[in-house]
Design an enzyme around this catalytic site. Structure first.
Site, short mmCIF file in Angstrom:
data_model
loop_
_atom_site.label_atom_id
_atom_site.label_comp_id
_atom_site.label_asym_id
_atom_site.label_seq_id
_atom_site.Cartn_x
_atom_site.Cartn_y
_atom_site.Cartn_z
N GLY A 50 0.64 -1.26 -0.05
CA GLY A 50 0.12 -0.18 -0.05
C GLY A 50 0.80 1.06 0.01
N LEU A 51 0.18 2.27 -0.02
CA LEU A 51 1.12 3.63 -0.18
C LEU A 51 1.68 4.13 1.17
CD1 LEU A 51 -1.95 5.66 -1.82
CD2 LEU A 51 0.15 5.17 -3.09
N SER A 52 2.60 4.95 1.04
CA SER A 52 3.29 5.02 2.12
C SER A 52 2.30 5.97 3.31
CB SER A 52 4.31 6.24 1.95
OG SER A 52 5.18 6.75 2.96
N SER A 54 -0.20 4.51 4.69
CA SER A 54 -1.29 3.83 4.57
C SER A 54 -1.67 3.10 5.85
CB SER A 54 -1.36 2.88 3.33
OG SER A 54 -0.37 1.87 3.35
N GLY A 55 -0.55 2.58 6.60
CA GLY A 55 -0.76 1.87 8.12
C GLY A 55 -0.14 0.63 7.96
N LYS A 56 0.62 0.17 6.86
CA LYS A 56 1.28 -1.19 6.90
C LYS A 56 2.18 -1.48 8.04
CE LYS A 56 3.64 0.03 2.90
NZ LYS A 56 3.31 1.25 2.76
N SER A 57 3.05 -0.56 8.32
CA SER A 57 3.88 -1.08 9.54
C SER A 57 3.23 -1.15 11.03
CB SER A 57 4.97 0.15 9.92
OG SER A 57 5.81 0.08 8.56
N SER A 124 5.65 -1.98 -2.28
CA SER A 124 5.65 -2.73 -3.34
C SER A 124 4.68 -2.51 -4.48
CB SER A 124 5.53 -4.38 -2.83
OG SER A 124 4.60 -4.56 -1.84
P1 ADP Z 1 3.19 2.82 6.36
O1 ADP Z 1 4.13 1.58 6.78
O2 ADP Z 1 2.35 2.12 5.41
O3 ADP Z 1 4.17 3.67 5.68
P2 ADP Z 1 2.65 3.70 8.88
O4 ADP Z 1 2.06 2.45 9.80
O5 ADP Z 1 4.23 3.93 9.13
O6 ADP Z 1 2.66 3.59 7.31
O7 ADP Z 1 2.03 5.03 9.36
C1 ADP Z 1 0.45 5.08 9.26
C2 ADP Z 1 0.20 6.10 10.19
O8 ADP Z 1 -1.29 6.16 10.17
C3 ADP Z 1 0.50 5.78 11.77
O9 ADP Z 1 1.33 7.21 11.92
C4 ADP Z 1 -0.52 5.29 12.45
O10 ADP Z 1 -0.55 5.76 13.71
C5 ADP Z 1 -1.73 6.18 11.72
N1 ADP Z 1 -2.81 5.57 11.62
C6 ADP Z 1 -4.54 6.07 11.78
N2 ADP Z 1 -5.24 5.21 11.69
C7 ADP Z 1 -4.63 4.06 11.62
C8 ADP Z 1 -5.11 2.74 11.24
N3 ADP Z 1 -6.48 2.41 11.43
N4 ADP Z 1 -4.26 1.92 11.07
C9 ADP Z 1 -3.28 1.94 10.71
N5 ADP Z 1 -2.40 3.07 10.93
C10 ADP Z 1 -3.31 4.27 11.27
#
Ligand code: ADP
Length: 215
Positions: A50-52, A54-57, A124
């Site tokens: 998913g996008l940067s 998006s919540g992956k990590s 990815s």
């Molecule tokens: P990615 O790994 O896709 O770049 P991150 O997980 O690093 O994304 O960042 C996602 C951000 O969105 C975090 O700051 C997280 O706290 C926030 N967030 C808010 N709501 C959600 C949710 N429902 N699921 C995942 N992340 C969320």
């Protein structure tokens, strides 16, 4: 003569010589299922794309914590960590991005072969690279999770300020802004974090794993 890794990588003679060696996979007495069996689990690769922002990590970490609490042996592979080590020689041009994912796929496969439940969180962005990784794995091992949070929300979150930099033209090839993201064609799971909390997302993945005899 002392031959360094850089010599080997850049010297065409050494490279050609290496390519001319015939390689064969050795058969093994123990399978990945045997190795995982001793841990009472099934090897899997849970691949979040998913996008940067998006919540992956965030989801990957919460999922690992949950599986660990269930007594499962896991390993988390995350974008920045891999780019700081194994793949620090790679950039963000399309060719490097594909090589980045190819290496991660091979590492994830080795870990799954060791019996682990691997959780991988990488943008990815290309369908072809995700298909390449899926095809590396044993059938059924690969669970593709599309974290489908819309670009507008990812950009509003912007936890690392990367979208702002990309909009200012300070980052080239930033997915969603000046590089493409190809949505998965048939992911096992789709999670839009505009509607799902982190806890909901973890439960959905765990439910899927339970239904498929994994967790
Ligand atoms: P990615 O790994 O896709 O770049 P991150 O997980 O690093 O994304 O960042 C996602 C951000 O969105 C975090 O700051 C997280 O706290 C926030 N967030 C808010 N709501 C959600 C949710 N429902 N699921 C995942 N992340 C969320």
């Amino acid at each position: 003569m002392n031959v360094s890794a850089i010599d080997v990588a850049s010297d065409p003679f050494i490279l050609n010589e290496r390519l001319s060696v015939e390689l064969h996979r050795h058969s093994e007495l123990l399978s990945r299922v045997d190795r995982a069996g001793i841990k009472g689990q099934k090897p899997r690769v849970i691949w979040l794309t998913g996008l940067s922002a998006s919540g992956k990590s965030t989801i990957a970490n919460a999922l690992e914590l949950r599986l660990h609490g269930m007594g499962r042996h896991t390993m988390l592979l995350d974008g920045d960590n891999v780019r700081l080590g194994l793949n620090k020689d790679l950039g963000f041009a399309a060719v490097d991005r594909v090589e980045n994912i190819r290496r991660i796929g091979e590492v994830a496969k080795l870990m799954a072969d060791a019996g682990l439940i691997v959780i991988a969180a990488f943008i990815s962005p290309y369908q072809a690279e995700r298909t390449m990784v899926r095809e590396l794995m044993s059938k059924g091992d690969f669970v593709e999770v599309f974290v489908s949070t819309p670009l507008e929300l990812c950009e509003a979150r912007d936890p690392k300020g990367l979208y702002k930099k990309a909009r200012r033209g300070e980052i080239l090839n930033f997915t969603g802004i000046n590089a493409p993201y190809e949505e998965p064609e048939s992911p096992e799971i789709i999670l839009d974090t505009s509607y799902k909390t982190v806890e909901d997302a973890v439960e959905i993945i765990i439910d899927f794993m339970c239904q498929h005899g994994v967790a």
